[in-house]
Design a protein around this motif. Structure first.
Motif, mmCIF file in Angstrom:
data_model
loop_
_atom_site.group_PDB
_atom_site.id
_atom_site.type_symbol
_atom_site.label_atom_id
_atom_site.label_comp_id
_atom_site.label_asym_id
_atom_site.label_seq_id
_atom_site.Cartn_x
_atom_site.Cartn_y
_atom_site.Cartn_z
ATOM 1 N N GLU B 100 0.836 -1.212 0.000
ATOM 2 C CA GLU B 100 0.000 0.000 0.000
ATOM 3 C C GLU B 100 0.868 1.258 0.000
ATOM 4 O O GLU B 100 0.635 2.210 0.748
ATOM 5 C CB GLU B 100 -0.966 -0.019 1.192
ATOM 6 N N GLY B 101 1.917 1.215 -0.822
ATOM 7 C CA GLY B 101 2.753 2.398 -1.024
ATOM 8 C C GLY B 101 3.905 2.559 -0.043
ATOM 9 O O GLY B 101 4.641 3.543 -0.113
ATOM 10 N N ALA B 102 4.075 1.615 0.889
ATOM 11 C CA ALA B 102 5.174 1.752 1.868
ATOM 12 C C ALA B 102 6.536 1.559 1.201
ATOM 13 O O ALA B 102 7.518 2.186 1.580
ATOM 14 C CB ALA B 102 5.005 0.753 3.001
ATOM 15 N N PHE B 103 6.586 0.672 0.197
ATOM 16 C CA PHE B 103 7.817 0.527 -0.586
ATOM 17 C C PHE B 103 7.603 1.267 -1.898
ATOM 18 O O PHE B 103 6.692 0.946 -2.663
ATOM 19 C CB PHE B 103 8.134 -0.942 -0.863
ATOM 20 N N ASP B 104 8.404 2.284 -2.145
ATOM 21 C CA ASP B 104 8.172 3.131 -3.305
ATOM 22 C C ASP B 104 9.518 3.579 -3.887
ATOM 23 O O ASP B 104 10.316 4.222 -3.202
ATOM 24 C CB ASP B 104 7.351 4.353 -2.860
ATOM 25 N N LEU B 105 9.746 3.231 -5.158
ATOM 26 C CA LEU B 105 11.012 3.606 -5.814
ATOM 27 C C LEU B 105 11.158 5.115 -5.982
ATOM 28 O O LEU B 105 12.265 5.606 -6.154
ATOM 29 C CB LEU B 105 11.060 2.992 -7.223
ATOM 30 N N THR B 106 10.032 5.847 -5.940
ATOM 31 C CA THR B 106 10.102 7.279 -6.258
ATOM 32 C C THR B 106 10.467 8.158 -5.052
ATOM 33 O O THR B 106 10.299 9.371 -5.109
ATOM 34 C CB THR B 106 8.764 7.765 -6.863
ATOM 35 N N VAL B 107 10.976 7.537 -3.970
ATOM 36 C CA VAL B 107 11.404 8.355 -2.819
ATOM 37 C C VAL B 107 12.695 9.125 -3.129
ATOM 38 O O VAL B 107 13.177 9.883 -2.280
ATOM 39 C CB VAL B 107 11.598 7.512 -1.531
ATOM 40 N N GLY B 108 13.234 8.945 -4.349
ATOM 41 C CA GLY B 108 14.487 9.606 -4.746
ATOM 42 C C GLY B 108 14.492 11.103 -4.466
ATOM 43 O O GLY B 108 15.502 11.652 -4.008
ATOM 44 N N ILE B 109 13.353 11.761 -4.710
ATOM 45 C CA ILE B 109 13.277 13.219 -4.497
ATOM 46 C C ILE B 109 13.465 13.560 -3.009
ATOM 47 O O ILE B 109 14.061 14.573 -2.658
ATOM 48 C CB ILE B 109 11.931 13.796 -5.051
ATOM 49 N N LEU B 110 12.966 12.655 -2.124
ATOM 50 C CA LEU B 110 13.106 12.884 -0.675
ATOM 51 C C LEU B 110 14.570 12.716 -0.256
ATOM 52 O O LEU B 110 15.100 13.511 0.526
ATOM 53 C CB LEU B 110 12.216 11.916 0.108
ATOM 54 N N THR B 111 15.219 11.686 -0.808
ATOM 55 C CA THR B 111 16.646 11.471 -0.536
ATOM 56 C C THR B 111 17.426 12.732 -0.905
ATOM 57 O O THR B 111 18.359 13.136 -0.219
ATOM 58 C CB THR B 111 17.158 10.274 -1.375
ATOM 59 N N GLU B 112 16.984 13.361 -2.001
ATOM 60 C CA GLU B 112 17.673 14.554 -2.506
ATOM 61 C C GLU B 112 17.458 15.762 -1.579
ATOM 62 O O GLU B 112 18.420 16.388 -1.155
ATOM 63 C CB GLU B 112 17.130 14.862 -3.906
#
Lengths: 242, 317
Positions: B100-112
């Motif tokens: 339900e969205g807990a694993f998400d490849l698009t967290v890249g922007i947050l890492t940035e």
């Protein structure tokens, strides 16, 4: 507990391996398997009876994981003069397992990997009383005089650069050193039998964030600097992750 | 006379014996080999039982697969058309939906924006996080004409998946070659197969997230393990720890856990589930969809709990 029933329960859980490990370790060790919904009521009596049968029961208790009756257990055992300490320092360690299928309440003592018959009329009548209770899924495993075969303090610290050992330092001596690995600089310290990275020219500083190491097999890696420091000695482990 | 009659038989026995001795004497000896390789910003250990030839094959295979993985899934990679990238994206989407969205490849922007990429760590303003969350959500990426369409501003972070995937690929290649005993350890991810040098299950120590020593020891064979923890990549401001595992729903580092270790048949799935379970509160719900996988969880108070399938594990703390 009936032997056959006990073995059935142990085989359907992951309990068999700690029993085998302790049997092999050569360390005198006993484990009480208590199938009960009320371990806080049963355990003080059982431990007192074991002491009467000349079993050594320490005064420091610890838990290796969450136990639904942890508070009640700590409270009832405190009445017997037992105090709660971190599990690694404990003489009596309590573990909890929730069984997949219910079983009849009972207790079994395993000594050095074998089921031990307890010859006591008081324990026999207590066992009969327990058998009359409704079935339970709560299994408390009480380790008496537990050993931690995988936590051996090391004597030496090996420093590796690109996989090759460049230095071995005794953990007993204090050292504060800077090493130029050819890829960057790493500053590390050895004190009171443990070692850690104090500073590094790398980007991520994962090495600096790592906890000090002291047990055989533990290591700190600074990959950008091709640096690895490791506590040497027999740990019984094949690999470490995390 | 008797000897004469039996001569052909004796000759045959002699020939068979000679052949067997010759075969065993000339057969290349199998032994244990160890090697450390530098990949994925860590030291990867390889331990293999086999002949010199098999070991050389294993080293070359692992090197090739790891190099390919680093190229395909590095933060700078922009090739979204290869079969490998699309295949891994499909797996990521499945776990994204299951969790339900807990694993998400698009967290890249947050890492940035939290400075984990540039290493200039900072706590962004709430408005900035809110703005960044507009670029988070795997449904924003679609597969079209054999390639992934990644909208402007969306940053893919393969970190929670690629290392595990590389281990699975390497393991399959070694298995095909008949290499049946050993392990590959890439730091937080490991895959082990066959028996250890003592002919027992592999004994894998899991690092304690806060103290020296180990949380406990797993005894497994033919399985993978992956750990996600808050103790490697983090920074602290006013005593608060900000780590690199983000809750894609809030944009903040996920709270409530110190480490999650997942054990199961595939390293890539272990890797992704470890990240998802670090974020989720209810581990058993997600693991009920993955019955071959189990988790060892350390919460923020340091308490140990288990979810899903159980594996032989001896806690040490």
């Amino acid at each position: 507990m009936d032997r056959r029933e006990f073995i059935k329960i142990v085989l359907t859980t992951s309990l068999i391996s700690p029993i085998i490990i302790n049997q092999k370790s050569g360390h005198p060790h006993s484990e009480l398997f208590l199938l009960s919904d009320e371990p806080h009521k049963d355990l003080p009596f059982l431990l007192a009876e074991l002491e009467r049968l000349n079993f050594s029961v320490g005064r420091k208790i610890g838990f290796t994981g969450p136990h639904p009756q942890q508070k009640e257990l700590a409270f009832s055992l405190k009445d017997r003069g037992m105090n709660l300490v971190p599990a690694r320092k404990a003489e009596v360690v309590i573990n909890f397992v929730f069984l997949a299928s219910p079983a009849r309440p009972s207790f079994t003592l395993i000594q050095d990997g074998r089921i031990r018959d307890l010859r006591s009329s008081r324990l026999f009548s207590f066992w009969k009383q327990m058998q009359a209770r409704p079935e339970t899924r709560s299994l408390s495993i009480v380790s008496l005089n537990p050993s931690f075969p995988y936590l051996q303090k090391g004597k030496n610290l090996a420093i590796r650069i690109d996989g090759k050992v460049v230095e071995r330092l005794p953990l007993a001596q204090s050292v504060h050193r800077t090493i130029d690995t050819g890829f960057g600089r790493v500053v590390f310290k050895v004190e009171h039998g443990q070692a850690w990275v104090e500073n590094s020219t790398c980007r991520n500083h994962i090495c600096q964030a790592s906890s000090p190491i002291k047990f055989a097999g533990e290591r700190i890696i600074c990959a950008p600097n091709h640096f690895l420091m490791e506590i040497e000695g027999r740990s019984g482990l094949d690999a470490v992750i995390g | 006379m008797l000897l004469k009659k039996k001569a052909p038989l004796l000759f045959l026995i002699f020939l068979t014996l000679f052949n067997s001795i010759f075969y065993f004497a000339c057969r290349p000896a199998a032994r244990w080999h160890d090697l450390s390789l530098l990949f994925f910003d860590t030291i990867c250990d390889l331990k293999i039982y086999g002949t010199e030839e098999e070991f050389t094959f294993a080293v070359n295979t692992v090197r090739d697969i790891f190099t390919q993985t680093e190229n395909l899934f590095s933060p700078a990679a922009r090739d979204y058309s290869s079969e490998e990238v699309r295949q891994l994206f499909r797996l990521a989407r499945k776990i994204y939906l299951d969790s339900e969205g807990a694993f998400d490849l698009t967290v890249g922007i947050l890492t940035e924006i939290w400075g984990f990429r540039s290493k200039s760590y900072r706590v962004p303003q709430k408005e900035e996080i809110k703005g960044a969350l507009k670029f988070v959500g795997l449904e924003k990426i679609v597969e079209k004409d054999n390639q992934l369409v990644v909208p402007e501003g969306v940053i893919i972070d393969w970190g929670g998946l690629a290392k595990g995937w590389a281990l699975d690929q390497a393991f399959q290649a070694l298995q095909k070659e008949g290499i049946s005993r050993g392990f590959i350890n890439a730091g937080g991810d490991l895959i082990c197969f066959g028996k250890n040098p003592d002919n027992q299950a592999w004994k894998i120590g899991i690092k304690h997230p806060r103290e020296s020593g180990f949380l406990g020891v797993l005894e497994i064979s033919d399985l993978a393990v992956a750990t996600s923890g808050d103790y490697q990549r983090y920074f602290e401001i006013k005593g608060i720890r900000y780590h690199h595992i983000f809750d894609p729903r809030t944009g903040f580092p996920a709270r409530g856990k110190q480490s999650v270790t997942v054990i199961g048949p595939e390293a890539a799935i272990c890797d992704a589930l470890a990240t998802a379970l670090f974020v989720l509160n209810d581990a058993s719900k997600l693991l009920s969809l993955y019955p071959d996988y189990g988790a060892i969880i350390v919460d923020d108070q340091g308490s140990l709990s288990f979810a899903g399938k159980t594996f032989p594990f001896t806690p040490l703390k």
